[in-house]
Design a protein around this motif. Structure first.
Motif, PDB file in Angstrom:
ATOM      1  N   CYS A 308       0.921  -1.343  -0.047  1.00 25.93           N
ATOM      2  CA  CYS A 308       0.099  -0.070  -0.194  1.00 25.93           C
ATOM      3  C   CYS A 308       0.950   1.196   0.040  1.00 25.93           C
ATOM      4  O   CYS A 308       0.668   2.124  -0.913  1.00 25.93           O
ATOM      5  CB  CYS A 308      -0.740   0.153   1.275  1.00 25.93           C
ATOM      6  SG  CYS A 308      -2.500  -1.070   1.146  1.00 25.93           S
ATOM      7  N   CYS A 311       2.527   1.853  -3.326  1.00 30.97           N
ATOM      8  CA  CYS A 311       1.454   1.535  -4.110  1.00 30.97           C
ATOM      9  C   CYS A 311       1.042   3.480  -4.375  1.00 30.97           C
ATOM     10  O   CYS A 311       0.813   3.888  -5.451  1.00 30.97           O
ATOM     11  CB  CYS A 311      -0.116   1.358  -4.018  1.00 30.97           C
ATOM     12  SG  CYS A 311       0.114  -0.272  -4.944  1.00 30.97           S
ATOM     13  N   ASP A 312       1.009   4.201  -3.221  1.00 31.07           N
ATOM     14  CA  ASP A 312       0.808   5.765  -2.940  1.00 31.07           C
ATOM     15  C   ASP A 312       2.271   6.725  -3.352  1.00 31.07           C
ATOM     16  O   ASP A 312       1.853   7.401  -4.437  1.00 31.07           O
ATOM     17  CB  ASP A 312       0.868   5.545  -1.499  1.00 31.07           C
ATOM     18  CG  ASP A 312      -0.648   5.582  -1.161  1.00 31.07           C
ATOM     19  OD1 ASP A 312      -1.417   5.531  -1.475  1.00 31.07           O
ATOM     20  OD2 ASP A 312      -0.875   5.535   0.518  1.00 31.07           O
ATOM     21  N   TYR A 385      -4.616  -1.792  -4.810  1.00 33.11           N
ATOM     22  CA  TYR A 385      -4.846  -1.509  -3.878  1.00 33.11           C
ATOM     23  C   TYR A 385      -5.975  -1.598  -2.789  1.00 33.11           C
ATOM     24  O   TYR A 385      -5.747  -1.835  -1.644  1.00 33.11           O
ATOM     25  CB  TYR A 385      -4.367   0.392  -3.918  1.00 33.11           C
ATOM     26  CG  TYR A 385      -4.497   1.316  -3.480  1.00 33.11           C
ATOM     27  CD1 TYR A 385      -2.903   1.186  -2.855  1.00 33.11           C
ATOM     28  CD2 TYR A 385      -5.035   2.062  -2.506  1.00 33.11           C
ATOM     29  CE1 TYR A 385      -3.193   2.442  -1.440  1.00 33.11           C
ATOM     30  CE2 TYR A 385      -5.281   2.309  -1.626  1.00 33.11           C
ATOM     31  CZ  TYR A 385      -4.148   2.493  -0.964  1.00 33.11           C
ATOM     32  OH  TYR A 385      -4.130   3.340   0.307  1.00 33.11           O
ATOM     33  N   TYR A 389      -5.813  -2.666   0.738  1.00 35.18           N
ATOM     34  CA  TYR A 389      -6.235  -1.861   1.979  1.00 35.18           C
ATOM     35  C   TYR A 389      -7.612  -2.662   2.624  1.00 35.18           C
ATOM     36  O   TYR A 389      -7.163  -2.301   3.679  1.00 35.18           O
ATOM     37  CB  TYR A 389      -7.234  -0.505   1.321  1.00 35.18           C
ATOM     38  CG  TYR A 389      -7.002   0.825   2.054  1.00 35.18           C
ATOM     39  CD1 TYR A 389      -6.241   1.320   2.498  1.00 35.18           C
ATOM     40  CD2 TYR A 389      -8.403   1.189   2.449  1.00 35.18           C
ATOM     41  CE1 TYR A 389      -6.627   2.658   3.188  1.00 35.18           C
ATOM     42  CE2 TYR A 389      -8.464   1.722   3.628  1.00 35.18           C
ATOM     43  CZ  TYR A 389      -7.865   2.843   4.182  1.00 35.18           C
ATOM     44  OH  TYR A 389      -8.327   4.211   4.857  1.00 35.18           O
TER      45      TYR A 389
END
Length: 852
Positions: A308, A311-312, A385, A389
């Motif tokens: 995560c 990915c951000d 994602y 999440y």
């Protein structure tokens, strides 16, 4: 007959001769999928994964996954369960608290339990269960009654004689009423590991509440109703009734997720002790992120958090305008690392993504670096994602809440509480919703008029009633009427529109086109009655945030937007998918009386400028004081200790009201006592907890009974005492037609079950059960009415049996033996004994794990 015996031995059976009545073997279409879901790890996708908890599979947390039923059945079941909660929970819980969070958790547990039962019932072969086990258990019960009658005197009660004959073989629930209730409690507790959520098993209060509701308020009254002779007679009449059942008048409704609406949780009030993923993922607060990361390391799932965060970072760089060639290569290398570490089937830290996501990401990284730009418009990375999440939020965050890591965070020193509250957000009483009487002299309008005057100096004497100031104010004129009555406005979002990106004119983003119409002004009166306004995705969340700050978090519980996503919000498909949700959100806001004259909503629907926090330029938050008559000395930190004490106290749950016996009503005690000792069942067999031992086996004539045909032979032989020659005919027919009869009975039962489980009939059964349990206002049936139903049952049974069989044994003998069977069914204690034997069979078939 002689030839049949010569050709075939008595143990040989001719196969089924009526192939058209052969029942298809029950095959569950989703059985293979469910079996895979049980053994495949939800995190990494490995079978029998040694790294992660075995209970982390999707069915352990969400047994309703891929479980669908017809919409009307779902609505009827939801209505029934809501009434159960209203009658058995809200009647006492409303006096303890108005917080719905406990009820929401209880609803989730009920949905979990219902989903588990529904899945297991779907796998159950009911016709096979009836023919192989239930009929045999019923015959054993009948045989015990026959043997007891033979050993008893003519004037002795058949009910007491049978109980004495059974001795220690009587079911333990029949020892006395207290033993019956304890047996139901123990049975329910044995089912808890299979029917309750994992986190609910750790809560003693939840387990106790569910146990008492099921055992005391559901199962005990249900077993009493089933064993009631008048109810048994009614069921026999329903079986004998030849009236065809009503046919469906409407086509089947669409399939919907199982009890999805029933378990929708209301928005939770802000709570500094409840960590949320948005707080944990905030990199500016490394304390929470570090604690959560340490917990995930223990669970061998830190790779999910790493994905995560990666990915951000990747998305933030990918959305940068005017990417250079070197940046394309860097992003391409980052994408390769993401695939290699988290998506590759051989990766150590592999996460179980959908195969389509993996295939599309593989296609991108195998392309030239310039093709990495495809991920800007693709939904692939956003879906990956979102999956990761959701794993963190729905699977690991609840486990984190129950871990010692959270307790370490919560048990901090007093000076840390203020910092901790800043991270998690303050409670409602410290929010904007109640600032009206707490902000003195800090709001100044655009015209320069001070809304509240405050003395200047070392001390402030507040001796007058405070003036309420509402930021989201209603301009009131002409008798207090709002300047704009938004309840007469109608909004829709018919489409989305594309807009050029001001940061990069080669790109574009998408907005919602809101159509506004006023129905309170006729056309031609000068004011506009219809217009459109464009709003971006994030502007809706600004509106929601400001409405929450100005009106409080609990004022509009049914007006909530879905969780905000951090990236992927410029994608056309994403915006198109949110159009209906945002339209319903605006329409609900316009129905709220509190927002009838809201300047916030009015500006959102009329202003052409961007809707953001800059509209609060009038507000100058300078001084924060209490709104009670008292003296405040303006010294830095003077009121910090009382504030911290009050804050610490606010984190503790209020003490429950005393439930001592003196507070319990006499009516409750009397009703509870009546429930345990009824006039119909008295105290069951009333043998205490040490029943007398049996002197002989109770399984005599039914040892060799196997199947429907053998059951008919037993009834003809031991109940109606047919001639020996007829028994020989039956045994010869057994060789020829036993398999055929067995197949036909199973086919017929399956056909009847299919009819009963049609949508309109299931809905009718649920409504009938609901009326009987909660809305039955009819007076109890009189003895004359019960006697009349019994006579009607006897008459129906005498006419049901073929006349040829009656003439063979004689009318008088047939009537006498038929009444003997019906008289056994008129004994409530014997019915209760049989009911619990059948209940044990059903539970052991639904939960075969208990057999060991």
């Amino acid at each position: 007959m002689i030839g049949a015996y010569c050709i075939l031995s008595p143990d040989s059976l001719v196969p089924n001769l009526l192939l058209m009545y052969t029942r298809e073997k029950k095959v569950l279409k989703d059985y293979d999928e469910l079996a895979m879901m049980k053994i495949v790890c939800t995190v990494c996708g490995e079978r029998n994964c040694p790294r992660h908890r075995p209970e982390l599979n999707i069915l352990a947390f969400q047994p309703w996954t891929n479980l669908v039923i017809n919409k009307k059945v779902d609505e009827a079941l939801e209505e029934f369960l809501n009434i159960v909660l209203k009658e058995f929970v809200y009647t006492w819980y409303k006096d303890l608290s108005s917080d719905e969070e406990f009820v929401d958790e209880l609803k989730s547990s009920i949905r979990f339990l219902a989903a588990v039962l529904f899945r297991r019932i779907k796998k159950l072969d009911i016709p096979k269960l009836v023919t192989e086990k239930i009929i045999k258990a019923a015959l054993q019960h009948l045989d015990c009654c026959i043997q007891a009658q033979k050993r008893a005197s003519d004037n002795k009660d058949i009910q007491q004689a049978t109980i004495n004959y059974l001795g220690s073989n009587v079911h333990c629930s029949m020892w006395n009423r207290k033993a019956e209730l304890e047996y139901l409690r123990c049975m329910v507790e044995c089912l808890f590991p299979y029917v309750l959520k994992p986190e609910a098993l750790h809560s003693k209060s939840t387990c106790t509440l569910v146990r008492e509701i099921l055992a005391n308020l559901v199962l005990l009254p249900a077993m009493d109703a089933i064993a009631n002779p008048d109810m048994v007679n009614n069921l026999i009449l329903i079986f004998l009734d030849e009236t065809p059942p009503p046919e469906a008048t409407e086509p089947p409704s669409e399939l919907v997720p199982f009890l999805d609406k029933f378990s929708i949780k209301q928005p939770k009030k802000p709570n500094c002790l409840r960590l949320e993923m948005k707080h944990i993922m905030d990199k500016e607060q490394p304390v929470l992120l570090y604690a959560f990361m340490q917990f995930l390391k223990k669970e061998a799932a830190v790779n999910v958090l790493q994905f995560c965060l990666a990915c951000d970072d990747f998305n933030r760089r990918l959305l940068s305008p005017d990417l250079s060639q070197s940046e394309f290569h860097e992003l391409h290398a980052m994408a390769k690392d993401l695939y290699k570490n988290f998506c590759d089937p051989t990766a150590v830290d592999r996460i179980k993504f959908d195969e389509k996501i993996i295939a599309e990401l593989k296609n991108v990284i195998d392309s030239p670096p310039e093709q990495i730009i495809r991920l800007q418009k693709s939904f692939t990375l956003f879906q990956a994602y979102e999956h990761a999440y959701d794993l963190l939020e729905n699977t690991f965050l609840p486990l984190f809440h129950q871990s010692d890591d959270v307790r370490t965070l919560v048990h901090v020193s007093p000076w840390q509480i203020k910092k901790f509250s800043t991270i998690l957000g303050k409670k409602k009483e410290f929010g904007f919703s109640n600032l009206g009487t707490k902000l003195k002299g800090v709001f100044k309008s655009s015209s320069g008029i001070i809304l509240y005057n405050m003395a200047v100096g070392g001390e402030i004497d507040i001796t007058t009633p405070p003036v309420t100031v509402n930021i989201d104010r209603t301009d009131e004129e002409n008798g207090g009427k709002p300047k704009h009555d938004l309840s007469t406005w109608r909004v829709t979002i018919p489409m989305i529109g594309a807009r050029p990106d001001p940061e990069n004119m080669k790109k574009q983003y998408f907005v919602f086109i809101i159509d506004v119409a006023r129905v309170d002004i006729p056309d031609g009166e000068g004011e506009r009655t219809n217009w459109t306004v464009a709003r971006k995705y994030g502007e809706f969340y600004v509106l929601e945030q400001k409405l929450t700050e100005f009106h409080g978090n609990g004022e509009f519980p049914d007006c909530q937007l879905p969780p905000k996503k951090s990236f992927g919000t410029k994608n056309k498909d994403f915006i198109e998918g949110k159009k209906e949700v945002f339209e319903q959100y605006l329409q609900k806001l316009l129905t709220k009386p509190l927002l009838k004259g809201s300047e916030l909503v009015y500006s959102f629907l009329t202003s052409l400028s961007e809707f953001n926090s800059s509209f609060l330029q009038d507000i100058n938050i300078g001084i924060f004081v209490k709104s009670v008559p008292m003296k405040l000395v303006k010294e830095k930190g003077q009121h910090l200790d009382p504030f911290l004490s009050a804050f610490a106290a606010s984190t503790e749950a209020p003490k429950p009201k005393s439930m001592s016996p003196k507070n319990r009503s006499l009516k409750f005690i009397v009703n509870h006592s009546k429930k345990l000792t009824t006039s119909l069942f008295e105290n069951n067999s009333n043998c205490g907890f040490n029943p007398p031992k049996s002197t002989e086996s109770t399984l005599t004539e039914t040892r060799q009974v196997d199947g429907v045909f053998d059951s008919l032979v037993y009834i003809a032989t031991c109940v109606y005492y047919v001639p020996k020659w007829f028994i020989s005919v039956l045994m010869t027919c057994r060789i020829l037609i036993k398999e055929t009869l067995e197949s036909y009975v199973e086919w017929y039962l399956d056909y009847k079950i299919t009819q009963v489980t049609q949508e309109h009939r299931v809905v009718s059964i649920i409504h009938l059960l609901q009326d009987v349990l909660f809305f039955d206002t009819d007076p109890p049936r009189s003895d004359e009415e019960k006697k009349s139903r019994y006579n009607e049952t006897v008459e129906g049974c005498l006419q049901y049996v073929p006349r040829s069989f009656v003439s063979m044994i004689g009318d008088e003998k047939f009537e006498k033996r038929t009444k003997f069977i019906l008289d056994i069914l008129q004994q409530p204690k014997l019915n209760k004994q049989l009911s619990y034997v059948l209940l044990d069979i059903l539970i052991s078939e639904l939960f075969p794990e208990l057999k060991s």
